[in-house]
Design a protein around this motif. Structure first.
Motif, mmCIF file in Angstrom:
data_model
loop_
_atom_site.group_PDB
_atom_site.id
_atom_site.type_symbol
_atom_site.label_atom_id
_atom_site.label_comp_id
_atom_site.label_asym_id
_atom_site.label_seq_id
_atom_site.Cartn_x
_atom_site.Cartn_y
_atom_site.Cartn_z
ATOM 1 N N UNK A 1 0.783 -1.173 0.087
ATOM 2 C CA UNK A 1 0.127 0.046 -0.074
ATOM 3 C C UNK A 1 0.829 1.342 -0.110
ATOM 4 N N UNK A 2 0.501 2.206 -0.823
ATOM 5 C CA UNK A 2 1.127 3.542 -0.919
ATOM 6 C C UNK A 2 0.177 4.469 -0.157
ATOM 7 N N UNK A 3 0.632 5.186 0.914
ATOM 8 C CA UNK A 3 -0.314 5.925 1.697
ATOM 9 C C UNK A 3 0.264 7.569 1.666
ATOM 10 N N UNK B 1 -1.594 7.476 -5.207
ATOM 11 C CA UNK B 1 -1.762 6.797 -3.654
ATOM 12 C C UNK B 1 -2.742 5.965 -3.663
ATOM 13 N N UNK B 2 -2.548 4.769 -2.889
ATOM 14 C CA UNK B 2 -3.846 4.025 -2.488
ATOM 15 C C UNK B 2 -4.744 4.660 -1.471
ATOM 16 N N UNK B 3 -4.156 5.162 -0.559
ATOM 17 C CA UNK B 3 -4.974 5.630 0.604
ATOM 18 C C UNK B 3 -4.521 7.164 0.847
ATOM 19 N N UNK B 4 -5.524 8.145 1.293
ATOM 20 C CA UNK B 4 -5.052 9.365 1.762
ATOM 21 C C UNK B 4 -5.486 9.740 3.028
ATOM 22 N N UNK C 1 -5.259 12.825 6.235
ATOM 23 C CA UNK C 1 -5.017 14.091 6.358
ATOM 24 C C UNK C 1 -4.760 14.640 7.872
ATOM 25 N N UNK C 2 -3.811 15.341 8.267
ATOM 26 C CA UNK C 2 -3.622 15.793 9.551
ATOM 27 C C UNK C 2 -3.741 17.124 9.653
ATOM 28 N N UNK D 1 -8.629 9.745 8.066
ATOM 29 C CA UNK D 1 -8.572 9.159 6.802
ATOM 30 C C UNK D 1 -9.483 9.700 5.703
ATOM 31 N N UNK D 2 -9.244 10.168 4.480
ATOM 32 C CA UNK D 2 -10.098 10.505 3.578
ATOM 33 C C UNK D 2 -10.425 9.507 2.524
ATOM 34 N N UNK D 3 -11.893 9.669 2.107
ATOM 35 C CA UNK D 3 -12.032 8.587 0.824
ATOM 36 C C UNK D 3 -11.109 9.008 -0.171
ATOM 37 N N UNK D 4 -10.578 8.126 -0.989
ATOM 38 C CA UNK D 4 -9.916 8.360 -2.083
ATOM 39 C C UNK D 4 -10.585 8.549 -3.214
#
Ligand SMILES: Nc1ncnc2c1ncn2[C@@H]1O[C@H](COP(=O)(O)OP(=O)(O)OP(=O)(O)O)[C@@H](O)[C@H]1O
Ligand SMILES: [Mg+2]
Length: 235
Positions: A34-36, A212-215, A217-218, A225-228
Motif C-alpha cells: 500500500x502507498x499511503x 496513492x492507494x490511501x490518503x 490528512x493531518x 483518513x479521507x476517501x480516495x
C-alpha cells in the motif's frame, strides 16, 4: 496483517507556555503493497508522525508495530530501534542527503555496509537498483554531478537497498519539478506493488495524489483518513 500499525499515539513537545501537542490519539494502519499519502498544513504533525512510525523518536503514549515486531508499547520502546531502522525501514527525506565524497554506486553501497552486507554481491545489487531507477549510466557520478532528481533517485535506491518492508518518505519530491515528482511517485508505487513494500509519503503536492492507494490528512495533530477520489486499492 498490516505491515505498519500505530495505535493511539500522543506526542507533546515542550512544557508550559511552549507546549505543543503534535499528535493527538493518532492511529494508522498500512498494508503490504500500500502507498499511503499523508497530507496537511505546515505544523500539523506530519513529520512528527513519520518519525514516530520510523522509530526516530518516541511517543508519550500509544504503540507502534512494524511487521511482527511490537516496537513501541504504551510509549515504551521494546526493541533495538537503530537495528530495526537499519534493517526494516527505508527513509527518504526532502533533500537527498548523499555523502558528497562518494559516487552514486558507493552511496547506495553504504546501506549494505552498515548492515555488514558489503562485498561483491552487494555491489551488483546496488548497481542493479540504480539501473532499476534509470541511473545505469550514472554509477560513477559524484552527487554534485547529478541533477536534483537524479540525486533523489540515488537516495531512493539507498532506501530500497535492504529491501525493507517499510518506506517512509517526508516530502521526497519537494525539490523536483512536476514531471519528476510524478516519476518519483510512480516509482514508489512500482516498488510497493512489485515488492509488497508498505510506503508512507508526506506530500503537499495534490498533483501527485492519484499515485496513492490511501490518503490521510493531518490537522493540528489529528489524523483523518479521507476517501480516495479514485478509490481502488491495487492489492
Ligand atoms: N523538536 C521539536 N520541539 C518542539 N516542537 C516541535 C518539535 N518538532 C515539531 N514541533 C512542533 O510540533 C508541531 C508539528 O510539527 P511537524 O514538524 O510534525 O509538522 P509538519 O506537519 O511536518 O509541518 P511541515 O509541513 O511544515 O513540515 C509544530 O507545531 C512544531 O512547531
Ligand atoms: Mg514536516
Amino acid at each position: 496483517m498490516h505491515v505498519i500499525e500505530a495505535q493511539g499515539l500522543w506526542k507533546t513537545y515542550g512544557k508550559g507556555e511552549t507546549e505543543v501537542v503534535a499528535l493527538r490519539d493518532v492511529s494508522l494502519r498500512v498494508s503490504r503493497g500500500e502507498v499511503a499519502a499523508l497530507l496537511g498544513p505546515s505544523g500539523s504533525g506530519k513529520s512528527s508522525l513519520l518519525t514516530t512510525l520510523g522509530l526516530l523518536q518516541f511517543p508519550d503514549r500509544g504503540s507502534v508495530r512494524i511487521g511482527e515486531l511490537e516496537a513501541v508499547i504504551e510509549g515504551r520502546l521494546r526493541v533495538d530501534a537503530a537495528r530495526v531502522r537499519r534493517e526494516r525501514i527505508g527513509f527518504v527525506f526532502q533533500k537527498a542527503n548523499l555523502i558528497p565524497f562518494l559516487n552514486a554506486l558507493d552511496n547506495v553501497l553504504v546501506a549494505f555496509e552498515i548492515n555488514n552486507r558489503g562485498g561483491r554481491e552487494a555491489r551488483q545489487r546496488a548497481a542493479a537498483l540504480l539501473d532499476y531507477l534509470g541511473l545505469a549510466d550514472r554509477l560513477a557520478h559524484m552527487p554534485d554531478e547529478l541533477s536534483g532528481g537524479q540525486q533523489q533517485r540515488v537516495a531512493i535506491a539507498r532506501a530500497l537497498a535492504m529491501e525493507p518492508p517499510v518506506i517512509l518518505a517526508d516530502e521526497p519530491t519537494a525539490a523536483l519539478d512536476g514531471r519528476r515528482s510524478r516519476d518519483v511517485m510512480q516509482l514508489f508505487r512500482r516498488v510497493a506493488h512489485e515488492r509488497g513494500t508498505a510506503v508512507v509519503i508526506v506530500t503537499h503536492d495534490h498533483r501527485t495524489l492519484d499515485a496513492f492507494d490511501t490518503v490521510h490528512e493531518m490537522e493540528d495533530g489529528v489524523l483523518r483518513t479521507t476517501p480516495h477520489p479514485s478509490a481502488a486499492p491495487a492489492h
